[in-house]
Design a protein around this motif. Sequence first.
Motif, PDB file in Angstrom:
ATOM      1  N   UNK A 104      39.823  42.692  53.502  1.00 40.77           N
ATOM      2  CA  UNK A 104      40.992  42.559  52.621  1.00 40.77           C
ATOM      3  C   UNK A 104      40.540  42.456  51.167  1.00 40.77           C
ATOM      4  N   UNK A 105      41.428  42.892  50.316  1.00 39.80           N
ATOM      5  CA  UNK A 105      41.101  42.889  48.895  1.00 39.80           C
ATOM      6  C   UNK A 105      42.301  42.349  48.111  1.00 39.80           C
ATOM      7  N   UNK A 106      42.024  41.510  47.129  1.00 35.67           N
ATOM      8  CA  UNK A 106      43.108  40.952  46.308  1.00 35.67           C
ATOM      9  C   UNK A 106      43.213  41.696  44.980  1.00 35.67           C
ATOM     10  N   UNK A 107      44.429  41.906  44.551  1.00 35.62           N
ATOM     11  CA  UNK A 107      44.673  42.570  43.271  1.00 35.62           C
ATOM     12  C   UNK A 107      45.232  41.538  42.292  1.00 35.62           C
ATOM     13  N   UNK A 108      44.668  41.554  41.097  1.00 38.41           N
ATOM     14  CA  UNK A 108      45.178  40.630  40.069  1.00 38.41           C
ATOM     15  C   UNK A 108      46.447  41.209  39.451  1.00 38.41           C
ATOM     16  N   UNK A 109      47.504  40.402  39.411  1.00 42.27           N
ATOM     17  CA  UNK A 109      48.759  40.835  38.780  1.00 42.27           C
ATOM     18  C   UNK A 109      49.256  39.738  37.847  1.00 42.27           C
ATOM     19  N   UNK A 110      48.580  39.543  36.706  1.00 43.15           N
ATOM     20  CA  UNK A 110      49.050  38.492  35.789  1.00 43.15           C
ATOM     21  C   UNK A 110      50.442  38.854  35.254  1.00 43.15           C
ATOM     22  N   UNK A 137      37.632  38.733  32.174  1.00 42.69           N
ATOM     23  CA  UNK A 137      38.534  39.255  33.203  1.00 42.69           C
ATOM     24  C   UNK A 137      38.365  38.569  34.547  1.00 42.69           C
ATOM     25  N   UNK A 138      37.174  38.099  34.841  1.00 41.72           N
ATOM     26  CA  UNK A 138      36.917  37.546  36.174  1.00 41.72           C
ATOM     27  C   UNK A 138      37.548  36.153  36.317  1.00 41.72           C
ATOM     28  N   UNK A 139      37.834  35.761  37.572  1.00 44.72           N
ATOM     29  CA  UNK A 139      38.518  34.475  37.764  1.00 44.72           C
ATOM     30  C   UNK A 139      37.558  33.283  37.784  1.00 44.72           C
ATOM     31  N   UNK A 156      43.512  29.474  32.788  1.00 43.24           N
ATOM     32  CA  UNK A 156      43.849  30.881  32.564  1.00 43.24           C
ATOM     33  C   UNK A 156      45.190  31.254  33.179  1.00 43.24           C
ATOM     34  N   UNK A 157      45.378  30.919  34.449  1.00 50.60           N
ATOM     35  CA  UNK A 157      46.583  31.381  35.128  1.00 50.60           C
ATOM     36  C   UNK A 157      47.754  30.414  34.958  1.00 50.60           C
ATOM     37  N   UNK A 192      53.055  30.240  32.854  1.00 47.89           N
ATOM     38  CA  UNK A 192      53.074  31.582  33.437  1.00 47.89           C
ATOM     39  C   UNK A 192      54.234  31.771  34.401  1.00 47.89           C
TER      40      UNK A 192
END
Lengths: 979, 189
Positions: free
Chosen positions: B4-10, B88-90, B110-111, B171
């Motif tokens: 599985x892969x997570x996509x960042x969606x800020x 960019x990285x978490x 950040x988030x 956010x």
Amino acid sequence: MSRIEGGLIDRSQTFRFTFNGKPMQGHAGDTLASALIANGQKLVGRSFKYHRPRGIFTAGSEEPNALVELRGGAHQEPNTRATVTELFDGLSAKSQNHRGPLEYDLMAMTDFAAPFLSAGFYYKTFMWPKAFWEKVYEPAIRASAGLGRLSMQEDPDIYDKGFLHCDLLVIGAGPAGLQAALTAGRAGARVILADEDFLPGGRLNAETLEVDGMAGHAWAAQAVAELSAMGNVRMMTRTTVYGAYDHGVYGALERCTDHLASSDGKPRQILWRLYSKRAVLAAGATERPIAFGNNDRPGVMMAGAVRSYVNRFGAAPGKRIAVFTNNDDGWRTAKDLHDNGLEVAAVIDSRDRSPLLDIPGARYIRGAGVRDTAGRKGISRITLTDDQMVDIDCMAVSGGWNPNVHLTCHQRGRPRWRDDLCAFVPGGTLPAGMVVAGAANGALTLAAALAEGAAQAEAQLKDLGITPAAATLPRAEDEPGEAAAFWHVKESAKRAWVDLQNDVTVKDIKLANQEGFRSVELLKRYTTMGMATDQGKTSNIAGLAILAEQAGKTIPEVGTTIFRPPYTPVPIGALGGRARGRDFRPYRLTPSHEWAKANGATFVEVGNWLRAQWYARPGEKGWRDSVDREVEMTRGSVGICDVTTLGKIDVQGRDAAAFLNKVYANGFAKLAVGKVRYGLMLREDGIAYDDGTTARLSENHYVMTTTTANAVLVFRRLEFARQCLWPNMDVHLISTTDGWAQFAVAGPNARNLLRKVVDEGFDLSNEAFPFMACGEVRVCGGTPARLFRISFSGELAYEIAVPARYGNSMMGVLMEAGKEYDAVPYGTEALGVMRIEKGHAAGNELNGQTTAHNLGMGRMVSQTKECIGNVLSQRPEMIRDDAIKLMGFKPVDPAKKLIAGSHFIASGNKATMANDEGWMTSVAYSPSLGHSIGLGFIKSGDTRKGEIVRAVSPVHGVEMDVEICSAHFIDPEGERLRV
Amino acid sequence: MSEFHLTAEPPLAGYDKAFAGASLKAPADLALVSIALPLGGEDAAHKAIKAAYGCALPEVGKACATPRKTAHLLRLGVDQAFVVFEHAEPDAERVVAEALKGAAYTTDQTDVWVALDISGPKARDALERICPIDLHDDAFAIMDLARTTMEHLGVIILRTDEERWRLLSASSSARSFLHALETSVKNVS
């Protein structure tokens, strides 16, 4: 047409407008009132109570009579004062408060019933029977009284708000205000100059007086040009400062597009909050009438207003005019009328004195008054106290001038009476930072106003440490202004009007006094004098004077009613501003909102949050179907719920453990790293405040969760504790609620599902990661995450948190990974059902009235440490044996549905307050048990298991027998949690 | 590798819009990390910050750009500051924690926040409609910083240039925040 030469209107621009559908023309610079006068329209409306014909009375915001409906369709706006409505091309205006045409109002018959419609008529008449109050009397009264009509459509205009800051706020751009603004502006102070008119200058625009050798209006224009060119001065025209609030804050309404045919998508009005360090109130003065018989006919006007129409607008209110005055200023009207070529039929001065000015052709009658008037739709003749009659078509009345003290009273300052002016001037304690200048301060003459404007501004600047620039005052004269205390013509047998807007007469005031309404505040409420859009700006003093006369007191002894904001009406739309519809208030979205939306979620507002309430599937007939399925599938295999909304507080510091041990009632000093604990917070008085879990991530690093509702309150409380109670502790707090997307993964297959998502190398076995364990892990190939083994549902469960930016994606991943287990997303309803089945307290139980003892958690409250609330929680009354206890309840007849809010009554007792034993806090249908279940508080509940009591809901008219049972309906031993 | 892969969606990712007189833009890859100065360890923390970023922590209510322009330091309180930088990285918190070598407590923010930059000749007029803070040049200079509320939302406002301000708000309410700013800009442009 009644246009005459001169004035400040722009005759090169002609505007077409309609009044009651009749086409008319005016010019740029006209108000609707001046244009109506120029078109010879005397009758403009009907009065509130008696439907008497009324005309334009004033030339400003104090207007009581000329209220009109503007525009049409959804833009229709009632009760707008024609005297402050700026004319534009295409304006349509309609008169108000008549049935049939304005000229032949059917309701005018009310006037014949006047002898019966005295003050307090409604209170005296419509008393019996009570059943008629709302059904018969009120609709009938409302239908016959009242003013304009609403469009009953949504307001299509937009409104805005804003904030402005200045050193000096100058309220009013008449001579005093302009001079104050010039003084401060030239000294470099940040100045806001606000005026309600579209043409700054105040009375300078309406008079023929000179300043510095030029026409007053020309000097005003020059001052405005100078101020407009200053970067430190903000000129705000069409802006009414309507209220003086604490700390130098003022409310102002700017009418941005009311003078345009269309707002063109921009805000129609802006409600400004003005932050001022100092303020100069230069609000001017308002002329007041003299009451005499039938003084309300169209054509009877204030003398200063007549002068305004002639001098500023080039519009003549009449061709043959009489002036009735009790003061010197009235004479100037007579002079200006004559100088403009209009015939002055008579000057009547209530004072027995020689003529002040020579008015050729005018009869001068001294020591007299007007007793009565005649003329059906407009005045045609007056009868004097000596029975002389004069034929006229306009009557200019001056009863002297009242300083506009309103804003000085907004913080309960009481004005002071000045005998020499026969008027109230600012007195008592003014709002902090405010001084008053010019006519508003009783400096009613031009030179005095200019001088006071400069002096007051200078004093304010010095207070602020700003050095005023050296300047000479503009040259001007002090015009004569002697006035006499003459309020009404006693010889008048006919009704003499004091408050034109509310149809209050001299007789009404006398009657109110006779009937015991002697306080001025009671007089106002009994007679309605001084109410509605004009707030008695023209009527108040005459009313007070008559009351004083009747009561044998002086006017200052009678006093005034208190002035409150707003000074002039503020539309509700402007107060609402842009807070409308979806954006009425901010809303918060969970990280998985888009996923939930795409997957059939129904959302519920929880505070500002929108949370998925349930996810309907095709074929489900109602929400219960969806919720039951979500519960069953979660308990049967695995379910996923976004729980991001719970508050998260990052707690760090060497003293973090000790700090937590003080804010929670149960022990926290010895929580091991990698462990989570349930925590209960108490208020200082021992009442339960909030609950949640706190995880220890490392030696000095904890993450606290709070309930959704109390997230901010708990954070604030902890900050208070940290900064004020224990400032010597090394503790640091920061909210991370929005930073982490957190999901509950619950059900027998929760671990199996998570094993597919959590990266290899993290042992999730029951041994390595038991119930109440926590840790930092990585998911989906390296993304940092936090894992907590906690359960709200009562199942084997985890909460997994990832940085919020991945939340939407994470929800999809969990569902994808859970496919083989038939994983189900669940919403707040299923969450609620499962927590009730498990007997967990939530907001309904932690309602601010209940203690740990009530909640069955009394033993959690440590008495061996110092923490908030533990001492007062032990007060005898709080730990009584027969206190209410949180218990479970099930209906004796399993087919019955429990009702939250039902009260418990012991079997055999009457359902009365005295027999009330507690109440049902939460109910749900339990799909696991197949019947309705409830939580609730009942006296001595812990010793009454198995007892049958009645649950009574008088609101629903329902009562049923229920059995008291354990609050833990499923898995009471907690075995499922620990597998 | 995980299947599985997570996509960042800020929230507001990629938002960039110009109106007449003002522009609104959500800066990409903005990382925020809070720094808390330990009680009694303030001097050590200040030293560590100076060593890591080449400049001292500014006064409360002020911000500064680090000498190499790689980050902004925002001093929010006596014992609290934000480091704001592009990342960019978490794992922004780890980056700052390592730079400070344990001399201060750090938390990833950040988030928690969403940022909007507002700029242009009408930007101040637009802010006037929602910002209770005095933004006059004399009252709010470049690199001045304040916490306030706008349209009921908590906001940190930082002036980054003559006609440019950076606003940070929660956010979760990003859409309401954007609506507040877009409405203001439209109302004045």
